[in-house]
Write a protein that holds these residues in place. Sequence first.
Motif, PDB file in Angstrom:
ATOM      1  N   THR A  18      -7.961  13.409  12.346  1.00 47.37           N
ATOM      2  CA  THR A  18      -8.767  12.238  12.001  1.00 47.37           C
ATOM      3  C   THR A  18      -8.208  11.514  10.787  1.00 47.37           C
ATOM      4  O   THR A  18      -8.056  10.287  10.794  1.00 47.37           O
ATOM      5  CB  THR A  18     -10.229  12.651  11.738  1.00 47.37           C
ATOM      6  OG1 THR A  18     -10.753  13.251  12.920  1.00 47.37           O
ATOM      7  CG2 THR A  18     -11.072  11.456  11.355  1.00 47.37           C
ATOM      8  N   HIS A  22      -6.394   7.805  10.716  1.00 48.70           N
ATOM      9  CA  HIS A  22      -6.902   6.770   9.821  1.00 48.70           C
ATOM     10  C   HIS A  22      -5.773   6.206   8.950  1.00 48.70           C
ATOM     11  O   HIS A  22      -5.651   4.992   8.787  1.00 48.70           O
ATOM     12  CB  HIS A  22      -8.003   7.374   8.946  1.00 48.70           C
ATOM     13  CG  HIS A  22      -9.132   6.457   8.691  1.00 48.70           C
ATOM     14  ND1 HIS A  22     -10.145   6.245   9.591  1.00 48.70           N
ATOM     15  CD2 HIS A  22      -9.398   5.674   7.629  1.00 48.70           C
ATOM     16  CE1 HIS A  22     -10.996   5.379   9.084  1.00 48.70           C
ATOM     17  NE2 HIS A  22     -10.561   5.018   7.906  1.00 48.70           N
ATOM     18  N   ASP A  40     -10.917  -2.369   4.148  1.00 46.08           N
ATOM     19  CA  ASP A  40     -12.007  -1.887   5.010  1.00 46.08           C
ATOM     20  C   ASP A  40     -11.771  -0.439   5.426  1.00 46.08           C
ATOM     21  O   ASP A  40     -12.669   0.404   5.344  1.00 46.08           O
ATOM     22  CB  ASP A  40     -12.136  -2.746   6.272  1.00 46.08           C
ATOM     23  CG  ASP A  40     -12.765  -4.096   6.024  1.00 46.08           C
ATOM     24  OD1 ASP A  40     -13.363  -4.298   4.947  1.00 46.08           O
ATOM     25  OD2 ASP A  40     -12.663  -4.951   6.927  1.00 46.08           O
ATOM     26  N   HIS A  41     -10.568  -0.167   5.883  1.00 41.79           N
ATOM     27  CA  HIS A  41     -10.251   1.181   6.348  1.00 41.79           C
ATOM     28  C   HIS A  41     -10.181   2.181   5.190  1.00 41.79           C
ATOM     29  O   HIS A  41     -10.521   3.350   5.366  1.00 41.79           O
ATOM     30  CB  HIS A  41      -8.947   1.179   7.150  1.00 41.79           C
ATOM     31  CG  HIS A  41      -9.148   0.780   8.567  1.00 41.79           C
ATOM     32  ND1 HIS A  41      -9.462  -0.506   8.934  1.00 41.79           N
ATOM     33  CD2 HIS A  41      -9.111   1.501   9.705  1.00 41.79           C
ATOM     34  CE1 HIS A  41      -9.596  -0.561  10.248  1.00 41.79           C
ATOM     35  NE2 HIS A  41      -9.384   0.645  10.743  1.00 41.79           N
ATOM     36  N   ALA A  43     -12.087   2.080   2.566  1.00 46.40           N
ATOM     37  CA  ALA A  43     -13.483   2.386   2.238  1.00 46.40           C
ATOM     38  C   ALA A  43     -14.008   3.477   3.171  1.00 46.40           C
ATOM     39  O   ALA A  43     -14.651   4.439   2.719  1.00 46.40           O
ATOM     40  CB  ALA A  43     -14.339   1.132   2.321  1.00 46.40           C
ATOM     41  N   SER A  44     -13.711   3.361   4.450  1.00 45.02           N
ATOM     42  CA  SER A  44     -14.183   4.382   5.382  1.00 45.02           C
ATOM     43  C   SER A  44     -13.404   5.687   5.208  1.00 45.02           C
ATOM     44  O   SER A  44     -13.953   6.778   5.406  1.00 45.02           O
ATOM     45  CB  SER A  44     -14.140   3.888   6.827  1.00 45.02           C
ATOM     46  OG  SER A  44     -12.855   3.525   7.204  1.00 45.02           O
ATOM     47  N   PHE A  45     -12.139   5.600   4.794  1.00 44.33           N
ATOM     48  CA  PHE A  45     -11.351   6.798   4.509  1.00 44.33           C
ATOM     49  C   PHE A  45     -11.990   7.574   3.358  1.00 44.33           C
ATOM     50  O   PHE A  45     -12.124   8.798   3.419  1.00 44.33           O
ATOM     51  CB  PHE A  45      -9.908   6.411   4.166  1.00 44.33           C
ATOM     52  CG  PHE A  45      -8.998   7.584   3.920  1.00 44.33           C
ATOM     53  CD1 PHE A  45      -8.489   8.306   4.982  1.00 44.33           C
ATOM     54  CD2 PHE A  45      -8.638   7.949   2.639  1.00 44.33           C
ATOM     55  CE1 PHE A  45      -7.642   9.392   4.767  1.00 44.33           C
ATOM     56  CE2 PHE A  45      -7.798   9.018   2.412  1.00 44.33           C
ATOM     57  CZ  PHE A  45      -7.295   9.745   3.474  1.00 44.33           C
ATOM     58  N   GLU A  46     -12.414   6.851   2.326  1.00 48.08           N
ATOM     59  CA  GLU A  46     -13.065   7.504   1.189  1.00 48.08           C
ATOM     60  C   GLU A  46     -14.380   8.163   1.612  1.00 48.08           C
ATOM     61  O   GLU A  46     -14.716   9.251   1.137  1.00 48.08           O
ATOM     62  CB  GLU A  46     -13.307   6.512   0.055  1.00 48.08           C
ATOM     63  CG  GLU A  46     -12.035   6.115  -0.659  1.00 48.08           C
ATOM     64  CD  GLU A  46     -12.282   5.209  -1.843  1.00 48.08           C
ATOM     65  OE1 GLU A  46     -11.727   5.491  -2.910  1.00 48.08           O
ATOM     66  OE2 GLU A  46     -13.045   4.234  -1.696  1.00 48.08           O
ATOM     67  N   LEU A  47     -15.114   7.529   2.523  1.00 46.88           N
ATOM     68  CA  LEU A  47     -16.350   8.133   3.035  1.00 46.88           C
ATOM     69  C   LEU A  47     -16.047   9.413   3.816  1.00 46.88           C
ATOM     70  O   LEU A  47     -16.781  10.401   3.708  1.00 46.88           O
ATOM     71  CB  LEU A  47     -17.108   7.148   3.915  1.00 46.88           C
ATOM     72  CG  LEU A  47     -17.738   5.960   3.200  1.00 46.88           C
ATOM     73  CD1 LEU A  47     -18.327   4.976   4.211  1.00 46.88           C
ATOM     74  CD2 LEU A  47     -18.804   6.426   2.219  1.00 46.88           C
ATOM     75  N   LEU A  48     -14.974   9.381   4.598  1.00 43.88           N
ATOM     76  CA  LEU A  48     -14.559  10.589   5.318  1.00 43.88           C
ATOM     77  C   LEU A  48     -14.228  11.716   4.342  1.00 43.88           C
ATOM     78  O   LEU A  48     -14.649  12.865   4.539  1.00 43.88           O
ATOM     79  CB  LEU A  48     -13.332  10.312   6.184  1.00 43.88           C
ATOM     80  CG  LEU A  48     -13.534   9.647   7.521  1.00 43.88           C
ATOM     81  CD1 LEU A  48     -12.194   9.315   8.161  1.00 43.88           C
ATOM     82  CD2 LEU A  48     -14.361  10.527   8.440  1.00 43.88           C
ATOM     83  N   ARG A  51     -17.421  13.135   2.960  1.00 45.48           N
ATOM     84  CA  ARG A  51     -18.113  13.947   3.967  1.00 45.48           C
ATOM     85  C   ARG A  51     -17.419  15.286   4.158  1.00 45.48           C
ATOM     86  O   ARG A  51     -18.059  16.346   4.186  1.00 45.48           O
ATOM     87  CB  ARG A  51     -18.171  13.198   5.292  1.00 45.48           C
ATOM     88  CG  ARG A  51     -18.868  13.971   6.378  1.00 45.48           C
ATOM     89  CD  ARG A  51     -18.991  13.150   7.642  1.00 45.48           C
ATOM     90  NE  ARG A  51     -18.848  14.055   8.763  1.00 45.48           N
ATOM     91  CZ  ARG A  51     -18.097  13.858   9.809  1.00 45.48           C
ATOM     92  NH1 ARG A  51     -17.394  12.764   9.930  1.00 45.48           N
ATOM     93  NH2 ARG A  51     -18.040  14.725  10.775  1.00 45.48           N
TER      94      ARG A  51
END
Length: 79
Positions: A18, A22, A40-41, A43-48, A51
């Motif tokens: 994953t 990314h 954008d990506h 930001a979602s990478f940091e959220l991953l 998590r």
Amino acid sequence: MFDLQASGDITDERVVRTLTLHLTAIANYERRDNGAKVLDHMASFELLLERYSDNEMISRYANYMLSIHAEALIAKWTE
């Protein structure tokens, strides 16, 4: 990424896949000079990362190293 896997800091193959997928998408947007998509990506990478770290799917070291690189890339595209 693979160094972190080899060292045991990331042991779940799905997590490696994953995160690698990314980062591949982010690299493609970088090559196209599409800063908005990179950000954008990222930001979602940091959220991953958050998590996976919270669920102990990556080590604290892996989270730290990947976060440092993520922050550097974000800084590069926000300048």
